[in-house]
Design a protein around this motif. Structure first.
Motif, mmCIF file in Angstrom:
data_model
loop_
_atom_site.group_PDB
_atom_site.id
_atom_site.type_symbol
_atom_site.label_atom_id
_atom_site.label_comp_id
_atom_site.label_asym_id
_atom_site.label_seq_id
_atom_site.Cartn_x
_atom_site.Cartn_y
_atom_site.Cartn_z
ATOM 1 N N ASP A 272 0.821 -1.212 0.000
ATOM 2 C CA ASP A 272 0.000 0.000 0.000
ATOM 3 C C ASP A 272 0.855 1.261 0.000
ATOM 4 O O ASP A 272 0.536 2.257 -0.662
ATOM 5 C CB ASP A 272 -0.978 0.000 1.179
ATOM 6 N N ARG A 292 -5.531 11.679 -2.569
ATOM 7 C CA ARG A 292 -6.725 11.028 -2.002
ATOM 8 C C ARG A 292 -7.681 10.588 -3.114
ATOM 9 O O ARG A 292 -8.235 9.483 -3.073
ATOM 10 C CB ARG A 292 -7.448 11.992 -1.062
ATOM 11 N N ARG A 293 -7.885 11.478 -4.113
ATOM 12 C CA ARG A 293 -8.793 11.121 -5.203
ATOM 13 C C ARG A 293 -8.246 9.961 -6.020
ATOM 14 O O ARG A 293 -9.009 9.117 -6.505
ATOM 15 C CB ARG A 293 -9.026 12.324 -6.113
ATOM 16 N N LEU A 295 -6.369 7.513 -4.915
ATOM 17 C CA LEU A 295 -6.346 6.262 -4.138
ATOM 18 C C LEU A 295 -7.532 6.259 -3.165
ATOM 19 O O LEU A 295 -7.347 6.307 -1.940
ATOM 20 C CB LEU A 295 -5.019 6.139 -3.384
ATOM 21 N N PRO A 296 -8.736 6.185 -3.657
ATOM 22 C CA PRO A 296 -9.901 6.327 -2.777
ATOM 23 C C PRO A 296 -10.051 5.191 -1.778
ATOM 24 O O PRO A 296 -10.702 5.356 -0.741
ATOM 25 C CB PRO A 296 -11.082 6.355 -3.768
ATOM 26 N N GLU A 297 -9.469 4.034 -2.061
ATOM 27 C CA GLU A 297 -9.645 2.889 -1.164
ATOM 28 C C GLU A 297 -8.547 2.797 -0.106
ATOM 29 O O GLU A 297 -8.572 1.886 0.725
ATOM 30 C CB GLU A 297 -9.677 1.596 -1.991
ATOM 31 N N GLN A 298 -7.586 3.722 -0.147
ATOM 32 C CA GLN A 298 -6.467 3.672 0.798
ATOM 33 C C GLN A 298 -6.642 4.728 1.883
ATOM 34 O O GLN A 298 -7.296 5.765 1.670
ATOM 35 C CB GLN A 298 -5.145 3.922 0.053
ATOM 36 N N ASP A 299 -6.007 4.457 3.007
ATOM 37 C CA ASP A 299 -5.937 5.461 4.075
ATOM 38 C C ASP A 299 -4.749 6.375 3.761
ATOM 39 O O ASP A 299 -3.644 6.221 4.290
ATOM 40 C CB ASP A 299 -5.756 4.767 5.427
ATOM 41 N N ARG A 347 -5.653 7.229 -15.149
ATOM 42 C CA ARG A 347 -6.495 7.511 -13.992
ATOM 43 C C ARG A 347 -6.332 8.966 -13.542
ATOM 44 O O ARG A 347 -7.310 9.656 -13.229
ATOM 45 C CB ARG A 347 -6.151 6.552 -12.850
#
Length: 946
Positions: A272, A292-293, A295-299, A347
């Motif tokens: 990650d 953040r946009r 990698l929306p599924e990551q913290d 992406r």
């Protein structure tokens, strides 16, 4: 190799470049140690240049007669007690075992204190520690004991320390010394010009785009920049390795040591965290929100915190995310496979609202031609160019052309021409010429190819014959397109008139081109045609300022042309030829500043060349010399052989004025060889005029006349009749008179008289000087009047070299008229002016004349007391210090200086110091006065001019 796996050999022999501020701080600190123990800490990243500055300081300390105690601990020695202490003191203690044995720690500290006091009693001592963070604890403890007890002893502590090191400063310098006795210098990255100078020993030329990439990747770290430059030199700049990020040239080869060191940090990172780093590497410099946009599924916030604590990423106050060093991002990006990279960019393109960022990401995820993406990149190139990001504009334009469908021939042609212009503006002349030549070879005969031929001609490469042949062929292919034919005629006019030296032919082309331009409505074409015709008419001696006014007004409306210097620079040249130095300098200073702001590499060498011409004409020869050095470097980095060849003329001229005769002859000879090969008669005439001026300064009028008459003959053949543009004719008149060729001089004067009207105040003053020079043979009194009038005019205009030459000739006139006092005054004035400018050979000629009419006055006939005062002034002493040493009052010192200035025809202490330091005035400092007997009557050496 240090613990980061980075070789320190890169900087071992590197010069101190771009560290003027830091060097001056270190030097200033060194002078404070005389007042008692002080410390200086140099802090910075590995490879930033701490050790280079440290070594420089050590060398200066030794040169000043001080003692240097050195230790260079490394991480592996942290566990070896007293290793640092032994390095420092082993040559200053009879039994080094006393430092390492089982003695009481306090006794050991006293031993160290005693050694330091003994050393400092004889001469100032410097404790020099490179990489303080690796100093072992036992050595630090003993040094702390000793340093805490120093007070008035002349001991300095100079240490380097790595920022971000986990190892502490065991000496605890901040709390060890009394307040105010620790200074710190934080050493940051070099700026781009300093990096360019640094890598100059590895790469003879660096294109601006390559320099920009090298700077970005190295982060301004000198060691990394040198390693990258060596990698580039080893493989010709085409290696796969450290790319400009992102699959676009220029390529730099990552040194194996750096790849390995960074790779070790990346290996084994959690998946990650690695995904986060890969995303940031594709963004290059994005925001927290963008990450953040993406990698929306990551913290993302947690991962950013981990990366920051690991020293991999930095989150700035404005929430911009970047790598802690650009090299980490470059290595990481290069390790990502091409398919993964394309997916990342696709992406990111969908997530951004910024048109330029979206275009960049689309280019990197698009493999096949795509008209929409190509258009987006073309528009992005235009925006980048408008804001001065010329390298970025060229990269966008390259990608736009790559993605243009082959079937869209109009777009392909347009984008090819745009790419040529963007590359040239960015300073990549080699690639611009290559693309132009390939386009010409590929396109069928007709208007499209003619457009490409115009673009190539505007690049003004070193091959004038080829350029002329291509333009003439393009005329046949232009068909009925009047605007295209006009632009071709415009280019042919420039080439024939300015470069070939066929002014009548060039003017004919230029007049026809201007007629086409006025009908076309194309303002850029109108600007070029009006400026070109004005320039050639001025060279021909029939100035057309109205045309240049029109061109300048158009430049104000549409901006500076991308591929040539521009009307304002040409107007500055005309002002300089006419006698208005102040306005010419203002225009050229602004042109240089504009080129710097816009990062426009094509404009820089032209503007620097002309600004150097103005400074040389004003007598600011040292500044002219520096500007020409910058112009040559800029031209070479741009691979602009054409403008580089022009700069050689000014280089030779300034070298001749500064008395560097051998250099002037070599450079002028190179210019003549180049110009002869190219069929460029103006270049030959200018270089021969330099050789003639040099011979005049050496006192060889016959040799001068030979060179200058050749130049005058060439100028006549070309139709170049403006005496200020290439002043060979006025100089030839002086040379022929001094060589006794009076009939020739009279004929040349008649020619000059016909050329002067309408050419400005400089030409009027030159005519006065020439008339006075010719009159030397028949009426010395009349000659003196004309020459003094010429000198006054030149001086009022600000042309100090020309004014000084007129004064020197006026001295000859006074001498021939039997006016020895006036002659001596004029010779002394000329000598002082030449010496102040650094014109050594001309100063010698004036001194020789002064010696003939007033033996001994060349030295100023200084008294013994004046001699002693002059010697001490040259050493940098103040009036109060001189008075104290020579046992006289300050008022007496001031009186001696006033008389000295008057005798030597100078105005200030700096002028006096310059005369002594450059050998124009030889003094020997008299023996010091006895301490109780007042000033000893010691005879001073007779001053003499050398």
């Amino acid at each position: 190799m240090d613990n980061d796996g980075v070789s320190q050999a890169s900087l071992r022999d590197a010069p101190v470049v771009g560290r003027e501020r830091e060097s001056s701080l270190v030097a200033a600190w060194s002078t404070t140690v005389a007042d008692g123990a002080r410390a200086l800490l140099l802090r910075g990243d590995p490879g930033i240049g701490k050790t280079t500055l440290w070594r420089q300081a050590l060398s200066a300390w030794r040169s000043a007669g001080g003692t240097v105690l050195v230790t260079r601990p490394v991480a592996e020695e942290l566990a070896h007690a007293y290793s640092g202490l032994v390095d420092l003191l082993e040559h200053h203690i009879p039994d080094p075992v006393a430092l390492t044995g089982a003695a009481d720690p306090i006794a050991r500290g006293r031993t160290v204190l005693g050694v330091l006091r003994d050393v400092a009693a004889e001469r100032p001592a410097l404790i020099a520690i490179d990489d303080l963070q690796w100093l072992d604890a036992a050595s630090a403890r003993a040094l702390r004991y000793a340093l805490r007890r120093l007070d008035s002893e002349r001991v300095g502590i100079l240490a380097t320390m790595r920022t971000g090191s986990p190892a502490p400063d065991l000496l605890d310098l901040r709390n060890l010394l009394p307040p105010g006795r620790l200074d710190t210098v934080d050493i940051g990255p070099l700026d781009p010009p300093a990096v360019r100078r640094l890598v100059g020993g590895v790469l003879s030329t660096v294109s601006p785009r390559t320099l920009r990439r090298l700077y970005e990747v190295s982060g301004g770290n000198p060691m990394f920049a040198l390693e990258l430059a060596r990698g580039l030199a080893a493989g010709g700049g085409t290696q796969r390795g450290l790319t400009d990020g992102r699959d676009a040239p220029p390529n730099l080869r990552m040194p194996e040591s750096l790849q390995t060191a960074i790779g070790l940090r990346l290996d084994g990172l959690p998946a990650d965290l690695l995904a986060l780093l890969e995303t940031v590497s594709a963004l290059a410099r994005g925001s927290v929100a963008q990450v953040r946009r993406a990698l929306p599924e990551q913290d993302v916030d947690r991962l950013l915190d981990v990366a920051a604590r690991s020293g991999l990423l930095t989150v700035d106050a404005d929430l911009t995310v970047r790598f802690s060093h650009p090299m980490i991002g470059s290595v990481l990006y290069d390790r990502v496979g091409p398919l993964t990279r394309r997916r990342l960019h696709a992406r990111l393109a969908d997530l951004t609202d910024d048109a330029d960022l979206r275009a960049r990401h689309l280019a990197r995820c698009t493999e096949e031609p795509d008209p929409a993406v190509a258009t987006a990149l073309e528009e992005a190139a235009g925006r980048a160019s408008a804001r001065g990001a010329l390298g970025t504009a060229a990269e966008f334009a390259e990608q736009s052309l790559r993605l243009t469908p082959p079937s869209d021939t109009d777009a392909e042609r347009r984008r090819t021409l745009e790419l040529i212009r963007h590359l040239a503006a960015a300073g990549d002349m080699g690639q611009a010429l290559d693309i132009a030549d390939r386009a010409i070879a590929r396109l069928p005969s007709g208007p499209a190819r003619a457009e490409a031929l115009v673009a190539r001609a505007q690049l003004e490469d070193d091959d004038i014959d080829t350029g002329e042949a291509l333009l003439e062929r393009a005329l046949d292919e232009a068909g009925d397109d009047e605007a295209l034919r006009g632009r071709l005629l415009d280019q042919l006019g420039w080439l024939r008139g300015v470069f070939r030296g066929d002014l009548p032919g060039g003017i004919r082309y230029a007049r026809e081109a201007l007629r086409y331009a006025e009908r076309s409505g194309d303002r850029e074409f109108q600007m070029s045609a009006a400026a070109g015709l004005s320039n050639m008419e001025t060279l021909a001696g029939t100035p057309r300022p109205d045309l240049m006014d029109r061109a300048v007004a158009l430049e104000d409306e549409i901006g500076r042309p991308p591929l040539w210097a521009g009307p304002r620079v040409l107007r500055a040249e005309q002002l300089m030829w006419a006698g208005d130095l102040a306005r010419a300098r203002d225009l050229l200073e602004a042109a240089v500043a504009h080129a710097e702001r816009q990062n426009h590499e094509r404009w820089k060498p032209y503007s620097l060349y002309d600004l150097a011409a103005v400074e040389g004409a004003a007598g600011n020869l040292a500044r002219a010399d520096r500007l020409l050095g910058q112009a040559v470097e800029s031209a070479r980095d741009c691979e602009d052989a054409h403008v580089e060849s022009w700069i050689f003329y000014r280089l030779a001229l300034v070298a001749a004025w500064l008395g560097r005769a051998d250099e002037a002859r070599v450079v002028a000879g190179r210019r003549i060889a180049q110009a002869t090969r190219r069929g460029e008669r103006p270049g030959i005439a200018r270089a021969r005029s330099v050789l003639g001026l040099l011979a005049l300064s050496e006192g060889d009028p016959r040799a001068a006349a030979a060179e200058l008459l050749d130049a005058v003959h060439l100028l006549d053949e070309m139709g170049l009749r403006h005496p200020g543009a290439v002043p060979a004719l006025p100089d030839a008149i002086e040379a022929t008179v001094l060589a006794g060729q009076y009939d020739t001089a009279e004929a040349l004067l008649e020619r000059l008289t016909g050329q002067v009207p309408g050419c400005g105040a400089w030409a009027d003053a030159a005519l006065d000087r020439a008339s006075g020079t010719v009159a030397l043979a028949r009426d010395a009194g009349q000659a003196a009047v004309a020459l003094c009038r010429s000198a006054a005019t030149f001086s009022a205009l600000g042309y100090r070299p020309d004014a000084a030459r007129a004064v020197l000739l006026a001295a000859r006139a006074h001498q021939r008229a039997g006016q020895r006092t006036l002659a001596a005054d004029a010779y002394a004035e000329a000598r002082g002016e030449f010496a102040a400018m650094g014109a050594r050979l001309w100063a010698q000629r004036a001194a020789e004349g002064l010696e003939r009419v007033a033996p001994g006055r060349a030295s100023g006939e200084l008294t013994a007391a004046e001699t002693r005062v002059a010697a001490l002034v040259a050493e940098g002493r103040t009036n109060r210090e001189i008075a104290r040493e020579l046992f006289m009052s300050v008022a007496t010192v001031e009186a001696h200086l006033t008389r000295t200035y008057r005798k030597l025809r100078i105005r200030s202490r700096s002028d006096l110091t310059r005369l002594v330091m450059d050998g124009s005035l030889t003094v020997r400092r008299a023996a010091a006065a006895t301490r109780r007997g007042g000033a000893a009557a010691v005879p001073a050496d007779r001053h003499r001019k050398v």
